[in-house]
Design a protein around this motif. Structure first.
Motif, PDB file in Angstrom:
ATOM      1  N   PRO A  19       1.313  14.034   9.527  1.00  0.00           N
ATOM      2  CA  PRO A  19       0.293  13.374   9.098  1.00  0.00           C
ATOM      3  C   PRO A  19       0.234  12.452   8.099  1.00  0.00           C
ATOM      4  CG  PRO A  19      -0.292  15.631   8.932  1.00  0.00           C
ATOM      5  CD  PRO A  19       0.917  15.602   9.599  1.00  0.00           C
ATOM      6  N   PRO A  20       0.005  11.116   7.957  1.00  0.00           N
ATOM      7  CA  PRO A  20       0.064  10.426   6.867  1.00  0.00           C
ATOM      8  C   PRO A  20      -0.539  11.054   5.417  1.00  0.00           C
ATOM      9  CG  PRO A  20      -1.154   9.564   7.939  1.00  0.00           C
ATOM     10  CD  PRO A  20      -0.834  10.417   8.728  1.00  0.00           C
ATOM     11  N   ALA A  21       0.225  11.010   4.293  1.00  0.00           N
ATOM     12  CA  ALA A  21      -0.186  11.583   3.183  1.00  0.00           C
ATOM     13  C   ALA A  21      -1.079  10.699   2.188  1.00  0.00           C
ATOM     14  CB  ALA A  21       0.870  12.194   2.235  1.00  0.00           C
ATOM     15  N   LEU A  22      -1.605  10.906   1.488  1.00  0.00           N
ATOM     16  CA  LEU A  22      -2.549  10.224   0.341  1.00  0.00           C
ATOM     17  C   LEU A  22      -1.558   9.798  -0.797  1.00  0.00           C
ATOM     18  CD1 LEU A  22      -5.965  11.862   0.089  1.00  0.00           C
ATOM     19  CD2 LEU A  22      -5.720   9.698   1.105  1.00  0.00           C
ATOM     20  N   THR A  23      -1.480   8.274  -0.947  1.00  0.00           N
ATOM     21  CA  THR A  23      -0.613   8.022  -2.093  1.00  0.00           C
ATOM     22  C   THR A  23      -1.318   8.321  -3.572  1.00  0.00           C
ATOM     23  OG1 THR A  23      -1.558   5.966  -2.152  1.00  0.00           O
ATOM     24  CG2 THR A  23       0.334   6.425  -0.708  1.00  0.00           C
ATOM     25  N   GLY A  24      -0.820   8.018  -4.675  1.00  0.00           N
ATOM     26  CA  GLY A  24      -1.616   8.390  -5.873  1.00  0.00           C
ATOM     27  C   GLY A  24      -2.708   7.308  -6.164  1.00  0.00           C
ATOM     28  N   ARG A  25      -2.561   5.905  -5.837  1.00  0.00           N
ATOM     29  CA  ARG A  25      -3.475   4.902  -5.708  1.00  0.00           C
ATOM     30  C   ARG A  25      -4.740   5.424  -4.991  1.00  0.00           C
ATOM     31  NH1 ARG A  25      -4.201  -0.139  -7.499  1.00  0.00           N
ATOM     32  NH2 ARG A  25      -5.609  -1.491  -6.581  1.00  0.00           N
ATOM     33  N   SER A  26      -4.300   5.657  -3.618  1.00  0.00           N
ATOM     34  CA  SER A  26      -5.265   6.005  -2.593  1.00  0.00           C
ATOM     35  C   SER A  26      -6.276   7.189  -2.967  1.00  0.00           C
ATOM     36  CB  SER A  26      -4.754   6.257  -1.104  1.00  0.00           C
ATOM     37  OG  SER A  26      -3.762   7.360  -1.204  1.00  0.00           O
ATOM     38  N   ARG A  27      -5.613   8.091  -3.797  1.00  0.00           N
ATOM     39  CA  ARG A  27      -6.423   9.171  -4.279  1.00  0.00           C
ATOM     40  C   ARG A  27      -7.463   8.592  -5.186  1.00  0.00           C
ATOM     41  NH1 ARG A  27      -4.086  14.488  -3.228  1.00  0.00           N
ATOM     42  NH2 ARG A  27      -2.195  14.244  -2.052  1.00  0.00           N
ATOM     43  N   LEU A 197     -17.405   3.385 -13.238  1.00  0.00           N
ATOM     44  CA  LEU A 197     -17.751   1.890 -13.355  1.00  0.00           C
ATOM     45  C   LEU A 197     -16.440   1.012 -13.799  1.00  0.00           C
ATOM     46  CD1 LEU A 197     -19.304  -0.473 -12.654  1.00  0.00           C
ATOM     47  CD2 LEU A 197     -20.391  -0.212 -14.798  1.00  0.00           C
ATOM     48  N   PRO A 198     -15.678   1.584 -14.996  1.00  0.00           N
ATOM     49  CA  PRO A 198     -14.624   0.784 -15.408  1.00  0.00           C
ATOM     50  C   PRO A 198     -13.236   0.989 -14.470  1.00  0.00           C
ATOM     51  CG  PRO A 198     -15.522   2.317 -17.199  1.00  0.00           C
ATOM     52  CD  PRO A 198     -16.386   2.630 -15.972  1.00  0.00           C
ATOM     53  N   LEU A 199     -13.407   1.996 -13.742  1.00  0.00           N
ATOM     54  CA  LEU A 199     -11.952   2.256 -12.909  1.00  0.00           C
ATOM     55  C   LEU A 199     -12.143   1.562 -11.562  1.00  0.00           C
ATOM     56  CD1 LEU A 199     -12.049   6.245 -12.982  1.00  0.00           C
ATOM     57  CD2 LEU A 199     -10.578   4.683 -14.202  1.00  0.00           C
ATOM     58  N   ALA A 200     -13.178   0.988 -11.110  1.00  0.00           N
ATOM     59  CA  ALA A 200     -13.562   0.540  -9.816  1.00  0.00           C
ATOM     60  C   ALA A 200     -12.747  -0.790  -9.813  1.00  0.00           C
ATOM     61  CB  ALA A 200     -14.815   0.494  -9.602  1.00  0.00           C
ATOM     62  N   PRO A 201     -13.133  -1.867 -10.558  1.00  0.00           N
ATOM     63  CA  PRO A 201     -12.638  -3.341 -10.455  1.00  0.00           C
ATOM     64  C   PRO A 201     -11.088  -3.137 -10.157  1.00  0.00           C
ATOM     65  CG  PRO A 201     -14.167  -3.220 -12.330  1.00  0.00           C
ATOM     66  CD  PRO A 201     -13.780  -1.665 -11.809  1.00  0.00           C
ATOM     67  N   GLY A 202     -10.255  -2.341 -10.840  1.00  0.00           N
ATOM     68  CA  GLY A 202      -8.776  -2.487 -10.677  1.00  0.00           C
ATOM     69  C   GLY A 202      -8.453  -1.914  -9.342  1.00  0.00           C
ATOM     70  N   LEU A 203      -9.182  -0.880  -8.868  1.00  0.00           N
ATOM     71  CA  LEU A 203      -8.539  -0.011  -7.689  1.00  0.00           C
ATOM     72  C   LEU A 203      -9.191  -0.576  -6.470  1.00  0.00           C
ATOM     73  CD1 LEU A 203      -9.310   3.412  -9.308  1.00  0.00           C
ATOM     74  CD2 LEU A 203      -7.014   2.457  -8.728  1.00  0.00           C
ATOM     75  N   LEU A 204     -10.349  -1.137  -6.285  1.00  0.00           N
ATOM     76  CA  LEU A 204     -10.833  -1.357  -4.961  1.00  0.00           C
ATOM     77  C   LEU A 204     -10.539  -2.890  -4.843  1.00  0.00           C
ATOM     78  CD1 LEU A 204     -14.524  -0.106  -5.509  1.00  0.00           C
ATOM     79  CD2 LEU A 204     -12.670   0.943  -4.526  1.00  0.00           C
TER      80      LEU A 204
END
Length: 469
Positions: A19-27, A197-204
């Protein structure tokens, strides 16, 4: 590549891919989206055990205490469908970030509230922010993870954290109220939100629906206005009776607005609620079970909080422990329910769960005026296990047999039922415990009515689903 040989002399068969694994970014993406849902779930419970202390500090009498919960729940449920559709049209990420920002600001306002009006305003704005966070967060989660094992894993983690959010909120609320005061519960929400909140803009990544459905503003206005009017009428009537002019006007206006909503939805090309779908027995009776289980359990949590502290004299911390035990066993029930569904099916599980919730709620009639903490803990814990079973099985019942292109509408109804259920229970029944002269007898009255309503719903759901295809 690994191979599997089924028998000597036969061609080796390739082993199934891992099964595919979660990457660092997807985590990190999963962390942001699940943390936001966790914060909203926390807000539904973190204040419950602090209500008596909060009321004394701000000057809210017992009959007005339910508005500390209702002021949040009303907009969070009423605007859910509208904000979900706005996110589809104009960008889910944009609305998700706006909801987080509003939620953080509103939590600060509730923390520093100087009177009942400012506190309730903060709670209402928290509800508006939550109404933007919940549907857009779920949409972003499903669009960020492809269908299959990764999405299933992400949804499982999200659901577990939402359940834990309610549980942890009850315990944290008790500890923080006893040590730092009730205001720290609202401050905690602000801190958590400002971390996410500060993490969301660059990740989503921004997403919106490609077909751009027309926004059903009339439907959103009529259903939200109707719900607000009815809740006001029921709450005010519980305090002063149904003879008041404002009660009669609100009640009549609410019913007319909901009738107008049905007319609007029948004619709109992209309705908030699909009326043909509501005619399906699995959808209609499944959501009935969900509405009842949410509304009646939220009522029990409210009145038991008052009973344990105001009648038995337990501290906020001890009350939090009672509901913490309840939450732990609810999570356990969440892991067992899928196995039960696999054996007897979602529909039967829903009926059994509602019946079990009714019986264990009735067992709360064994609480005494001077003692009853043990009875309350055991009964509400077991009732909550059946409640979790009803939550899971009603969602499966509603979405079973629905075409893929209609799953969004079906899951939207499931989420809306949850929010509305959390909204209506306390104003309809909870106030019966707070407006009479004797709190203990008021709690017993609410418990008896609550159990009867859940049992009645179990019978209706059983009869309705028996003839469902």
């Amino acid at each position: 590549m690994a191979t599997v040989t089924s028998a000597p002399g036969k061609t080796p068969v390739p082993a199934p891919p891992a099964p595919p694994a979660l990457t660092g970014r997807s985590r990190l993406v999963l962390f942001v989206l699940c943390a936001a849902q966790f914060i909203v779930a926390l807000d539904f419970s973190v204040l419950n055990v602090a209500l008596p202390v909060l009321g004394a500090d701000l000057g809210l009498d017992r009959s007005a205490l339910q508005w500390a919960v209702t002021a949040f729940a009303l907009p969070s449920g009423g605007f859910l469908l509208l904000f979900g559709r706005i996110g589809d049209l104009y960008g889910r990420k944009r609305l998700f970030l706006g909801g987080l920002g509003l939620f953080a600001a509103a939590s600060v306002l509730a923390t520093v509230a100087w009177d009942p009006a400012s506190f309730l305003a903060g709670r209402a704005l928290q509800g508006v922010g939550a109404a933007a966070i919940v549907p857009t967060g779920m949409s972003l989660l499903t669009t960020s993870f492809p269908e299959g094992p990764l999405r299933d894993r992400a949804l499982g983690i999200s659901g577990t954290l939402m359940s834990l959010g309610f549980t942890i909120g009850m315990v944290l609320g008790g500890v923080m109220t006893d040590t730092l005061g009730w205001r720290s519960t609202m401050g905690l929400l602000a801190v958590f939100t400002l971390i996410v909140l500060p993490l969301a803009p660059g990740l989503l990544t921004e997403s919106r629906t490609p077909d751009r459905p027309k926004l059903d503003v009339p439907g959103a206005v009529t259903v939200t206005g109707g719900l607000l009017a009815l809740i006001y009428a029921l709450t005010t009537a519980a305090e002063r009776g149904f003879g008041g002019t404002d009660v009669l006007v609100a009640l009549t206006g609410g019913l007319l607005l909901l009738a107008a909503f049905v007319v609007v939805e029948s004619r709109h090309p992209a309705p908030l609620v699909s009326l043909p779908m509501l005619r399906r027995r699995t959808v209609a009776f499944g959501n009935l079970g969900g509405l009842v289980t949410f509304s009646m359990m939220s009522t029990i949590v409210f009145v038991l909080t008052l009973y344990l502290q105001s009648t038995l004299g337990l501290s906020a911390f001890a009350t939090g422990v009672v509901f913490g035990i309840q939450g732990v066993f609810s999570v356990l029930a969440g892991t067992l329910t899928p196995k039960v569904v696999g054996r007897i099916g979602a529909r039967r599980t829903l009926v059994v769960s509602l019946a079990g919730q009714a019986v264990l709620t009735a067992a709360l009639l064994g609480i005494g005026e001077r003692s009853g903490a043990v009875v309350a803990t055991v009964a509400v814990t077991l009732a909550s296990m059946f409640h979790l079973g009803a939550i899971i099985s009603y969602g499966l019942t509603v979405t079973s047999g629905v075409r893929d292109e209609e799953q969004g509408l079906a899951t939207g109804l499931v989420t809306t039922t949850q929010q509305v259920g959390l909204t209506v229970g306390i104003p309809m029944l909870g106030v019966l415990a707070t407006t009479g002269g004797d709190l203990y007898e008021g709690v017993r009255t609410v418990v008896a009515l609550d159990a009867a309503i859940v049992l009645g719903a179990a019978v209706l759901v059983a009869l309705g689903l028996r003839r469902a295809r």
